[in-house]
Design an enzyme around this catalytic site. Structure first.
Site, PDB file in Angstrom:
ATOM      1  N   TYR A  51      -7.384   8.544  -3.438  1.00 45.00           N
ATOM      2  CA  TYR A  51      -8.563   7.678  -3.337  1.00 45.00           C
ATOM      3  C   TYR A  51      -9.128   7.344  -4.716  1.00 45.00           C
ATOM      4  CZ  TYR A  51      -8.728   9.313   1.568  1.00 45.00           C
ATOM      5  OH  TYR A  51      -8.441   9.638   2.877  1.00 45.00           O
ATOM      6  N   HIS A 115      -1.187  15.136   2.174  1.00 44.42           N
ATOM      7  CA  HIS A 115      -1.681  13.847   2.670  1.00 44.42           C
ATOM      8  C   HIS A 115      -0.746  13.174   3.679  1.00 44.42           C
ATOM      9  CE1 HIS A 115      -4.592  10.474   1.250  1.00 44.42           C
ATOM     10  NE2 HIS A 115      -4.356  10.371   2.529  1.00 44.42           N
TER      11      HIS A 115
END
Length: 290
Positions: A51, A115
């Site tokens: 991010y 992730h």
């Protein structure tokens, strides 16, 4: 201030049942929205290396704690993630060190997730060993996965040197994508379920079933869907950069949908379910690529 319940993880730690997600939140916005969220009562912030806002998020939490000494660090739950390009023992160790350096203002990381499962057995295995070592060091309190399907979880649980089970699996979940078999399996394994895109990225705001419940309960589209997620035992991660939506999203914890209304949402036709545009849970294992 809204009181949000916590869920006990298999590690023994507790996790607040609603988080602020900061996916695609720009660096210059991340700090201010996290600060406002903490002011509003959020105690769970979900970030990721991918991010590109870990530093801003952790610094904002650290600065907020200094200004609010009555709140202990242990009351804030901070999550980050290791992207698939950093899979493998050495790469993951380096990435965790980088994430810890960015989280220096808060001392430790509450949860690190793998992730995605997009690599291979050797790399996924090496990543998990590195994460287990991070837990042993005390600098990371919990570890888990994201976007893992049943077969990926089974592979992880079969590691010969497994010491720490995943605490959570973070997957896309909402009435249009309920992943029933996966959720059932995770619960059987004592792995909590985090729900990303719980608002379907606002793609279903005109749905008549949700609209009917909005009128019945006098609540917003977002509040109905977050309440559904909580009723299912999930940990929803609604993302917003709009300050006016922070408290209403958190207030969803006070909404008690009836069993009949939960079933109405359960029974919504499952057309075009993936708001995220992909289904990572089907990523093949090594033996399926041959």
């Amino acid at each position: 201030m809204v009181s949000v319940p916590s869920i006990k993880l298999n590690s023994g730690h507790s996790i607040p049942a609603i988080a602020l997600g900061v996916y695609q939140t720009p660096k210059d916005v991340a700090g201010s929205i996290v600060t406002k969220a903490l002011d509003s009562g959020y105690r769970h912030i979900d970030s990721a290396a991918g991010y590109h806002n870990e530093q801003e998020v952790a610094d904002a939490i650290g600065a907020w704690l200094k200004l609010n000494p009555s709140v202990k660090r242990e009351e804030i739950f901070y999550t980050t993630k290791v992207w698939d390009t950093d899979h493998g023992y050495d790469k993951t160790k380096k990435q965790v060190e980088l994430s810890l350096e960015k989280a220096k203002a808060i001392g430790y990381i509450d949860l690190v997730l793998v992730h995605t499962p997009r690599s291979n057995y050797e790399s996924r295995h090496g990543t998990w060993i590195a994460l287990q070592e991070a837990v042993e060091s005390g600098k990371v309190k919990n570890i888990g996965v994201s976007n893992y399907g049943i077969k990926h979880i089974k592979e992880l649980l079969s590691y010969p040197d497994l010491k720490v089970k995943p605490a959570v699996d973070q997957i896309e979940l909402h009435p249009w994508l309920q992943q029933t078999e996966l959720v059932k399996y995770l619960k059987e394994q004592g792995i909590e379920v985090e729900a990303y895109s719980p608002l379907v990225q606002a793609k279903k705001v005109d749905n008549p079933v949700v609209g009917e419940l909005q009128k019945k309960y006098g609540k917003s589209y977002a509040q109905i869907l977050i309440a559904w997620s909580l009723a299912k035992g999930f940990i929803p991660l609604p993302k917003t950069v709009t300050e006016s939506r922070l408290i209403p999203n958190l207030e969803s914890a006070d909404i008690k949908l009836s069993s009949e209304d939960i079933k109405k949402l359960d029974d919504i036709p499952k057309n075009d379910p993936y708001a995220s545009g992909w289904d990572p849970t089907i990523y093949p294992l090594d033996d399926e690529k041959k």
